[in-house]
Scaffold this motif. Structure first.
Motif, short mmCIF file in Angstrom:
data_model
loop_
_atom_site.label_atom_id
_atom_site.label_comp_id
_atom_site.label_asym_id
_atom_site.label_seq_id
_atom_site.Cartn_x
_atom_site.Cartn_y
_atom_site.Cartn_z
N PRO A 1 10.61 2.12 -10.59
CA PRO A 1 11.86 1.66 -11.22
C PRO A 1 12.01 0.16 -11.23
CG PRO A 1 12.29 2.62 -9.07
CD PRO A 1 10.85 2.89 -9.38
N SER A 2 11.25 -0.55 -10.38
CA SER A 2 11.31 -2.01 -10.35
C SER A 2 9.97 -2.54 -9.86
CB SER A 2 12.45 -2.48 -9.44
OG SER A 2 12.62 -3.88 -9.57
N GLY A 3 9.87 -3.86 -9.73
CA GLY A 3 8.63 -4.47 -9.27
C GLY A 3 8.43 -4.32 -7.78
N TYR A 4 7.26 -4.68 -7.31
CA TYR A 4 6.93 -4.55 -5.90
C TYR A 4 7.91 -5.32 -5.01
CZ TYR A 4 2.26 -2.53 -6.82
OH TYR A 4 1.22 -1.72 -7.20
N ALA A 5 8.37 -6.47 -5.47
CA ALA A 5 9.28 -7.28 -4.65
C ALA A 5 10.54 -6.50 -4.29
CB ALA A 5 9.65 -8.57 -5.39
N SER A 6 11.05 -5.72 -5.24
CA SER A 6 12.23 -4.89 -4.97
C SER A 6 11.86 -3.63 -4.21
CB SER A 6 12.91 -4.50 -6.29
OG SER A 6 13.27 -5.62 -7.03
N MET A 7 10.75 -3.01 -4.56
CA MET A 7 10.38 -1.73 -3.97
C MET A 7 10.04 -1.87 -2.49
SD MET A 7 10.98 0.22 -6.44
CE MET A 7 10.53 1.73 -5.59
N MET A 8 9.49 -3.01 -2.08
CA MET A 8 9.16 -3.14 -0.66
C MET A 8 10.45 -3.23 0.17
SD MET A 8 7.71 -7.01 -0.16
CE MET A 8 8.81 -8.44 -0.17
N ILE A 9 11.49 -3.82 -0.38
CA ILE A 9 12.77 -3.86 0.33
C ILE A 9 13.31 -2.45 0.49
CG2 ILE A 9 15.14 -4.73 0.28
CD1 ILE A 9 14.11 -7.07 -1.41
N LEU A 10 13.23 -1.66 -0.57
CA LEU A 10 13.68 -0.28 -0.53
C LEU A 10 12.89 0.52 0.52
CD1 LEU A 10 15.74 1.46 -2.16
CD2 LEU A 10 13.82 2.22 -3.55
N ALA A 11 11.59 0.25 0.62
CA ALA A 11 10.74 0.99 1.55
C ALA A 11 11.14 0.76 3.00
CB ALA A 11 9.28 0.61 1.34
N TYR A 12 11.76 -0.38 3.30
CA TYR A 12 12.19 -0.65 4.67
C TYR A 12 13.34 0.25 5.12
CZ TYR A 12 9.46 -4.99 4.27
OH TYR A 12 8.45 -5.92 4.09
N PHE A 13 13.99 0.91 4.16
CA PHE A 13 15.14 1.78 4.46
C PHE A 13 14.81 3.19 3.98
CE2 PHE A 13 16.61 -2.56 3.82
CZ PHE A 13 17.33 -2.78 4.99
N TRP B 1 1.14 4.35 -8.71
CA TRP B 1 2.42 3.91 -9.24
C TRP B 1 2.26 2.51 -9.83
CZ3 TRP B 1 6.37 7.09 -9.84
CH2 TRP B 1 6.44 8.24 -9.06
N ASN B 2 2.73 2.35 -11.02
CA ASN B 2 2.58 1.08 -11.75
C ASN B 2 3.94 0.43 -11.99
OD1 ASN B 2 -0.16 1.52 -11.90
ND2 ASN B 2 -0.27 1.07 -14.09
N SER B 3 3.88 -0.85 -12.26
CA SER B 3 5.06 -1.58 -12.70
C SER B 3 4.63 -2.69 -13.64
CB SER B 3 5.82 -2.17 -11.51
OG SER B 3 6.85 -3.04 -11.95
N ASN B 4 5.35 -2.86 -14.72
CA ASN B 4 5.07 -3.93 -15.68
C ASN B 4 6.10 -5.06 -15.59
OD1 ASN B 4 2.69 -3.04 -17.29
ND2 ASN B 4 4.00 -1.25 -17.62
N HIS B 5 6.82 -5.14 -14.48
CA HIS B 5 7.80 -6.21 -14.33
C HIS B 5 7.08 -7.54 -14.29
CE1 HIS B 5 10.45 -2.84 -13.44
NE2 HIS B 5 11.45 -3.68 -13.68
N ILE B 6 7.46 -8.42 -15.18
CA ILE B 6 6.67 -9.61 -15.49
C ILE B 6 6.56 -10.57 -14.32
CG2 ILE B 6 6.57 -11.66 -16.97
CD1 ILE B 6 7.99 -9.96 -19.14
N VAL B 7 7.68 -10.87 -13.67
CA VAL B 7 7.67 -11.93 -12.66
C VAL B 7 6.74 -11.60 -11.50
CG1 VAL B 7 9.08 -13.23 -11.02
CG2 VAL B 7 9.95 -12.76 -13.31
N ASN C 1 0.84 -1.21 0.00
CA ASN C 1 0.00 0.00 0.00
C ASN C 1 0.87 1.25 0.00
OD1 ASN C 1 -2.62 -0.99 -0.10
ND2 ASN C 1 -2.81 -1.19 2.11
N TYR C 2 1.93 1.23 0.79
CA TYR C 2 2.83 2.38 0.88
C TYR C 2 3.43 2.71 -0.48
CZ TYR C 2 7.02 5.02 2.33
OH TYR C 2 8.00 5.98 2.47
N VAL C 3 3.81 1.69 -1.21
CA VAL C 3 4.43 1.87 -2.52
C VAL C 3 3.44 2.39 -3.56
CG1 VAL C 3 5.48 0.62 -4.46
CG2 VAL C 3 6.23 0.14 -2.12
N GLU C 4 2.20 1.92 -3.51
CA GLU C 4 1.27 2.09 -4.62
C GLU C 4 0.85 3.52 -4.91
OE1 GLU C 4 -1.01 -2.24 -4.69
OE2 GLU C 4 -1.72 -0.66 -3.35
#
Length: 388
Positions: free
Chosen positions: A329-341, A288-294, A262-265
């Motif tokens: 800039p990347s998918g949610y999997a990466s962005m949530m890690i970034l959000a922790y910092f 915020w959108n992302s088209n990263h396939i995986v 939710n924070y990212v979106e």
């Protein structure tokens, strides 16, 4: 309608089933542990979530292609996609029960920690399953939505997301829309408490219109919470109080997984008001959108969030990319890690918010205590005028 359009075939049709790998995380962890006797098997899920999936997003990249509009009805009528979503739930419960059993009977501290994370990821992502089903109108899907939310004790999401978040998204009224300059750790208690209050108030008002009490059995929030009580109580009777402690901790971790998404979106995005104070319609530019396939394959294309808000009942397989929606800039999997910092998050995302609003932060959703600081950090003629 041409024959080629009528019989358009989804190139990702069978790849959507990859989402069913997620609820297998605790099952894989248990299999590795039983086969090798090694505790590291229970850390398979964190390894996948924090390393493998972000790397695959980076390597495989994005896909901006859309299904033709004329094929949407065909896609949504295909039961295959619905069954994929349904199938997540029994696997989710099997994985949860396996993790609880091993944590209470076999594992030491490190194994329990891995099992907690494995279970939290399955049930946190299970909220997304509940999200997809909760937007459907049939009784079975709505029941299964509540069932998917039960292991993470977040049944009120069923009400708040559909009738609160979608109405108030990207406005100060929405506890699930994050503000520019607000860290995830500051956002987390605000959204958890605010969403809970909002869900209860929405349901209270709905029942009052029917002449019913909040405590009536038709209360959707109470129905969803009752499923959690039954599940947690059954596990406690089966395995004792350690099972309850395990379930409560994994529920908190799983809920935080939803809230970091939710924070990212909607970070820093704001719908504008007209002269009468009414907010503009939610547009692609407000998500915020992302088209990263995986990650899209694993999350039922949740990352195509703009179309979801424009058409909440549109099935995941038919969601479209919009060229004017802001892109992560990347998918949610990466962005949530970034959000922790937070310092890293602000360094990456704040300039993107500024660029999206063409330097005019009066158009952005700013944290009130950080507004002047942000306007001084990103000065433009518009911001300087507002800061004066």
């Amino acid at each position: 309608m041409s024959a080629s359009t009528t019989h358009w075939r989804d190139p990702k049709r069978y790849m959507w089933a990859l989402g069913l790998l997620v609820p297998l995380f605790p099952i894989v962890g248990a299999a590795i542990y039983m086969t090798t006797g090694q505790i590291w098997g229970w850390w398979f899920a964190p390894f996948m979530v924090y390393l493998v999936i972000p790397m695959m997003d980076f390597v495989i990249g994005t896909d901006r292609s859309n299904p033709p509009e004329s094929a949407v009805a065909q896609l949504e009528a295909d039961p295959y996609y619905r069954y994929i979503v349904y199938a997540y739930i029994p696997l989710q419960y099997v994985g949860t029960l396996i993790a609880v059993w091993f944590a209470c009977t076999e594992l030491g501290p490190w194994g329990i920690a891995g099992a907690l994370l494995s279970c939290a990821y399955v049930n946190g992502i299970g909220i997304n399953t509940g999200h997809e089903l909760g937007h459907k109108r049939d009784a079975l899907s709505q029941f299964l939505a509540k069932l998917a939310l039960a292991p993470v004790a977040y049944g009120h999401f069923y009400v708040e997301h559909n009738f609160g978040h979608h109405r108030n998204v990207a406005t100060p009224k929405d506890p699930a829309s994050s503000r520019m300059g607000e860290s995830f750790w500051r956002f987390l208690p605000r959204t958890v408490i605010g969403s809970l209050r909002s869900a209860c108030e929405i349901e209270k008002q709905r029942l009052e219109r029917k002449g019913l009490s909040f405590w009536h059995w038709r209360n959707d929030v109470l129905q969803a919470w009752s499923m959690t009580i039954v599940l947690f109580a059954a596990c406690t009777l089966w395995l004792g109080w350690p099972a309850l402690a395990f379930l409560v901790v994994q529920a908190a971790l799983g809920a935080s997984l939803l809230e970091v998404i939710n924070y990212v979106e909607h970070y820093g995005l704001l719908r504008q008001q007209d002269e009468k104070g009414r907010y503009e319609r939610c547009l692609p530019k407000h998500s915020w959108n992302s088209n990263h396939i995986v990650t899209n394959l694993l999350l039922y294309q949740l990352q195509r969030h703009s179309d979801h808000h424009a058409h909440p009942n549109r099935a995941f397989q038919a969601l479209r990319h919009f060229s004017d929606s802001p892109q992560l800039p990347s998918g949610y999997a990466s962005m949530m890690i970034l959000a922790y910092f937070p310092p890293l998050w602000f360094r990456v995302m704040d300039p993107k918010v500024v660029a999206h609003h063409q330097g005019n932060l009066s158009q952005a959703h700013l944290h009130p205590s950080k507004a002047q600081k942000l306007k001084r950090r990103y000065p433009t003629s518009s911001n300087q005028g507002l800061a004066a």
